[in-house]
Scaffold this active site. Structure first.
Site, mmCIF file in Angstrom:
data_model
loop_
_atom_site.group_PDB
_atom_site.id
_atom_site.type_symbol
_atom_site.label_atom_id
_atom_site.label_comp_id
_atom_site.label_asym_id
_atom_site.label_seq_id
_atom_site.Cartn_x
_atom_site.Cartn_y
_atom_site.Cartn_z
ATOM 1 N N LYS A 2 -31.956 45.437 -15.484
ATOM 2 C CA LYS A 2 -32.132 45.761 -14.062
ATOM 3 C C LYS A 2 -32.487 47.239 -13.948
ATOM 4 C CE LYS A 2 -29.871 45.416 -9.531
ATOM 5 N NZ LYS A 2 -30.987 44.657 -8.922
ATOM 6 N N THR B 11 -34.938 41.276 -3.719
ATOM 7 C CA THR B 11 -34.502 42.489 -3.018
ATOM 8 C C THR B 11 -35.586 43.570 -3.090
ATOM 9 O OG1 THR B 11 -33.395 43.326 -5.004
ATOM 10 C CG2 THR B 11 -32.074 42.002 -3.489
ATOM 11 N N GLY C 7 -33.873 35.364 -2.498
ATOM 12 C CA GLY C 7 -32.901 36.334 -2.976
ATOM 13 C C GLY C 7 -33.550 37.566 -3.575
ATOM 14 N N HIS D 237 -24.683 46.847 -13.615
ATOM 15 C CA HIS D 237 -25.519 45.690 -13.907
ATOM 16 C C HIS D 237 -26.053 45.772 -15.333
ATOM 17 C CE1 HIS D 237 -25.502 45.087 -9.532
ATOM 18 N NE2 HIS D 237 -25.854 43.835 -9.800
ATOM 19 N N HIS D 238 -26.678 44.690 -15.756
ATOM 20 C CA HIS D 238 -27.270 44.599 -17.093
ATOM 21 C C HIS D 238 -28.413 45.602 -17.276
ATOM 22 C CE1 HIS D 238 -30.515 42.383 -15.068
ATOM 23 N NE2 HIS D 238 -29.541 41.730 -14.455
ATOM 24 N N SER E 229 -29.332 39.579 -0.002
ATOM 25 C CA SER E 229 -29.354 40.393 -1.223
ATOM 26 C C SER E 229 -28.483 39.777 -2.300
ATOM 27 C CB SER E 229 -28.880 41.817 -0.924
ATOM 28 O OG SER E 229 -27.552 41.807 -0.417
#
Length: 244
Positions: free
Chosen positions: A139, A77, A75, A135-136, A101
């Site tokens: 990231k 990316t 997973g 996103h958090h 992804s």
């Protein structure tokens, strides 16, 4: 199944939890602190490996798994500029590989909706798409790998959209992707199709990392019985008994 975890951060630990709940065994945990474990005798007994690491490490990890004939789910990316090379090496070794992804089952349903909606909108030029991903704060890369996959689906379905961009002032033939980094948000993707008279919006909002982790374990279970190079779309079609 006997599972090897390649990468043992937050995702690796979440994957471990679901794997154990589903009756599997974790026989190896490999990360940047113990790369020598790639040559450990234990690893030879793995039925499958699940890899969540970094873009700089991913492809090398893939090749190591291919050489050892360990089926691999990944997973990670931001490495897909080398995807043709990875597929060639996988096939040359007669290895098994499935990359996505995003392994969340809900996200992959969302992707199916995205493809369907984009195909409809290709015949309605008065609508123009835009995307936002949230996103958090940990990231750092943007747009997300999932956002890029969604954008590529729209580009493939709608000939009026030639590319995606993060430039808000881009020309009409581009799909603009905006991003926001907020708190501990695990992942939200919003796609809107706007016209002068209305807006159509679809959205997927993850509640935690658990959906990604569970989906990765389910992918490992599926790959163990499906040798070769595969996509998440093939897995979903097989699981849901629909045409890919």
């Amino acid at each position: 199944m006997k599972i090897a975890l390649i990468g043992y951060g937050k995702m690796g630990r979440a994957i471990e939890r679901f794997a154990l709940e589903r009756g599997h065994r974790i026989i190896a945990r490999i990360d940047s602190h113990n790369p020598e474990e790639w040559d450990a005798d234990t690893l030879r007994h793995a039925d499958v490996a699940i890899e969540f690491t970094t873009p700089s490490a991913a492809v090398d990890n893939y090749f190591k798994a291919f050489e050892r004939h360990i089926p691999l789910v990944s997973g990670t990316t931001a490495w897909t500029d080398r995807i043709d090379e990875v597929r060639d090496v996988c096939e040359a070794h007669g290895a098994s590989f499935l990359w996505s992804s995003n392994f969340s089952i809900g996200v992959n349903v969302f992707m199916a909706l995205n493809r369907y909606l984009a195909a409809i909108m290709a015949g309605l030029p008065q609508y123009h798409p835009a995307m936002k991903e949230i996103h958090h704060i940990h990231k750092l890369d943007h747009p997300s790998g999932t956002a890029i996959t969604l954008a590529e689906q729209i580009i493939a379905a709608d000939p009026s959209i030639q590319s995606w961009t993060e430039d808000p002032d881009a020309s009409e033939g581009s799909l603009v992707i905006s991003h926001e980094r907020l708190g501990e948000v695990p992942g939200t993707h919003i796609i809107s199709w706007d016209s002068t008279v209305d807006t159509i919006t679809i959205e997927h909002r993850a509640k935690s990392r658990d959906g990604f982790a569970l989906g990765a374990v389910m992918a490992a279970e599926w790959l163990a019985d499906h040798p070769g190079y595969h996509t998440i779309d093939e897995m979903m079609a097989d699981m849901l008994h629909i045409k890919a």
